[in-house]
Design an enzyme around this catalytic site. Structure first.
Site, short mmCIF file in Angstrom:
data_model
loop_
_atom_site.label_atom_id
_atom_site.label_comp_id
_atom_site.label_asym_id
_atom_site.label_seq_id
_atom_site.Cartn_x
_atom_site.Cartn_y
_atom_site.Cartn_z
N GLU A 41 46.87 -122.02 6.91
CA GLU A 41 47.90 -122.57 5.87
C GLU A 41 47.53 -122.62 4.51
OE1 GLU A 41 51.24 -126.25 5.51
OE2 GLU A 41 49.54 -126.32 6.77
N LYS A 116 57.94 -122.06 6.33
CA LYS A 116 57.60 -123.33 7.07
C LYS A 116 58.84 -124.11 6.93
CE LYS A 116 54.31 -127.37 7.26
NZ LYS A 116 53.00 -127.93 6.82
N CYS A 152 51.67 -124.88 10.69
CA CYS A 152 51.16 -126.19 10.94
C CYS A 152 52.40 -127.18 11.57
CB CYS A 152 50.59 -126.76 9.54
SG CYS A 152 49.49 -128.09 9.76
#
Length: 585
Positions: A41, A116, A152
């Site tokens: 990430e 994300k 994540c």
């Protein structure tokens, strides 16, 4: 199809250097015949970049380097890079200016961008401050293979595993509905004790629930107070860990997706494949024994090494008191950057015992570090004379004791300033919790190495170290004692007055640490802790000390985080606050 995982250690803000790390990993992936390369990430920026994200020039430079990287990569290799992408609709829609994104690079250009969706705001995370959440989950294709992309936290909303839903959306469920064959995840998941096992068990559970294998690429390294353990892995359709990368070091691995079997195959596994039931049927959810000294040692060594390196230092200095805290910090530093780069300073006072001085000297010999002896008796007398009239008709107390600590702090800071050494402070979590530390004295420093390590764990780590548990370090041979046994066996003392021991002011450390763990990490009330069997008066006193010491912790050096509740980035307690909620609970 072959998939490469690059477990990188980026430096925050070093966009050029991080780009080169990705490029080198891509060259290795090409040599090994990989079709796809995963990076962590925000791998181009380093995680967490925090308020650097507010600088338009920082984002512009990142965007330019991303384009340059795309052109430099092997054209046939698909590479997923983590970076911040501008939100074109931010001004029009009143949204955040950036997305936390995974960018697919291939054939010299950006092919797809994935945002994300789940932005954490707990503990050390503050992503909602900078990023707009993505609205949809998506995939890309290699041949006929559909590969879903997550970042994540997108994987951390497994309601069945956690027993609760933390976000409205569930990216894994959405990708399942899209019919993806494989899920990849770019992560920067910080280390805490036992987290590696929980992380793998959660994703194994997700795979079994969805039937979709997962490849998880995690960042490694220390950035400020946060340590990232790496421990990247892959889980096949049966829920087995078929690839586990190294913990606390950079690593690279290639595994294969078999399109006929529609599943991942391992390649050069570092650990045997294990099923979800193997992990969940025991209390051990970690890759090592739970709460093991080995993983804590490795985390602290990595944290010190990267803090020193990334902040531009080459040498460190610390005070050696002959006590166990400074002994452990000296050992960690020696392992992290080499004993030749560690300076220990002995600053005995008239209250220092001969055995403390001798113990410190023996420790320095065992570690092979340089030492300096700077007695402070004459300086103490100077303070006494200067303050004599003002302190007339008062009794010796905390003020005089703390002067000794502040003299030592001044001397250490002078050495740090003169020679450019990073000063390491040596206070542990037990002391920081209850304020058993001196502002502008032993709290001086640029890094608090063990400020998240309770005193009982300090003893445990020291005994583990002496038993030869320091595999891979540069310390003495496994048959030699690193920390002199007298340091471990003697009663802990600040030695600021005759005959002083810590337990004059504090409960026994095994009692204190249990109370503190219940209070700080498990959020138990005083009444709950008393009900668990602790003395009421002791509990109330400890709770009061923790509350009153907040102003000290606010001024402390950054401390390496190894627990779920550390006094650092994720600790946001007010200083000026009422205690009425404690008494009325």
């Amino acid at each position: 199809m072959k998939i490469a995982i690059a477990q990188l250690n980026p430096t925050i803000g070093d966009i050029c250097g991080n780009s080169n790390l990705i490029l080198e990993a891509a060259k290795q992936a090409q040599i090994e015949g990989a079709n796809l390369l995963l990076t962590p990430e925000l791998s181009l920026l380093g995680y967490p970049p925090r308020d650097l994200l507010m600088n338009p020039s920082f984002i512009a430079i990142a965007t330019a380097h991303l384009e340059q990287l795309a052109q430099a990569l092997p054209p046939e290799l698909a590479v997923i890079v983590g970076t911040a992408v501008p939100n074109a609709d931010a001004v029009k829609l009143g949204e955040k200016l950036l997305f936390n994104s995974a960018v697919l690079l291939q054939n010299g250009a950006v092919q797809q961008v994935f945002h994300k969706r789940l932005l954490p705001t707990y503990d050390v995370f503050d992503e909602d401050r900078y990023f707009e959440p993505g609205q949809n989950s998506n995939y890309f294709t290699i041949g006929e293979l559909k590969i879903g992309v997550t970042i994540c936290e997108d994987l951390w909303n497994n309601e069945e595993f956690w027993g609760k839903r933390s976000y409205a959306g569930d990216p894994i469920s959405d990708l399942t509905k899209l019919g993806v064959d494989l899920v990849v995840n770019l992560s920067a998941s910080p280390y805490s004790v036992g987290k590696r096992g929980v992380r793998s068990a959660m994703l194994q559970h997700s795979v079994i629930r969805s039937g979709i294998p997962i490849v998880y690429a995690n960042q490694v390294g220390g950035n400020d107070d946060i340590i990232f353990d790496g421990s990247s892995f892959a889980v096949n359709r049966q829920g087995n860990l078929i690839q586990v990368l190294a913990s606390f070091e950079t690593d690279f691995a290639v595994l294969e997706y078999d399109e006929n079997k529609q599943d991942l195959l391992g390649g050069g596994n570092r650990q045997d494949a294990r099923s979800t039931s193997d992990l969940i049927s025991t209390t051990d959810l970690s890759f090592e024994p739970p709460f093991g000294d080995a993983e804590i040692w490795a985390a602290l060594v990595l944290g010190v090494r990267d803090y020193v390196r990334k902040c531009g230092f080459s040498k460190v200095v610390l005070g050696l008191s002959g006590g166990i805290d400074s002994a452990l910090v000296a050992a960690i530093a020696s392992c992290a950057i080499g004993p030749e780069n560690v300076l220990g300073v002995l600053m005995p006072s008239p209250y220092s015992s001969d055995h403390s001085v001798n113990d410190a000297l023996e420790l320095a010999r065992n570690l092979g570090i340089a030492i300096e002896m700077l007695p402070i008796g004459d300086l103490m007398k100077t303070y006494d004379r200067t303050l004599g009239d003002f302190f007339l008709n008062t009794t010796f107390g905390i003020a005089e004791e703390n002067i000794q600590s502040r003299i030592r702090g001044n001397l250490l800071m002078a050495i740090s300033n003169k020679f450019g050494h990073l000063l390491l402070s040596t206070g542990n979590k037990s002391e920081m919790s209850v304020g058993y530390c001196t502002l502008y004295g032993d709290m001086n420093g640029g890094l608090a190495v063990i400020s998240d390590v309770p005193k009982t764990r300090v003893y445990s780590l020291s005994c583990w170290l002496n038993a030869g548990g320091y595999i891979g370090t540069v310390l003495s041979s496994p048959n030699s004692e690193i920390i002199p046994v007298n340091i471990i066996n003697k009663a802990p003392s600040a030695e600021l007055k005759p005959g002083q021991v810590d337990q004059d002011s504090l409960p026994a450390y095994d009692i204190l640490d249990d109370i503190l763990q219940r209070l700080i990490e498990h959020h138990e009330s005083a009444q709950q802790i008393i009900a668990a069997g602790h003395d009421e008066a002791v509990v109330k006193r400890v709770v009061k000390l923790v509350r009153q010491s907040e102003f000290k912790r606010r001024q402390a050096a950054p401390g390496l985080k190894i627990s779920d509740r550390a006094f650092g980035t994720g600790w946001r307690m007010p200083i000026a606050k009422s205690s009425s909620y404690e008494t009325h609970h």
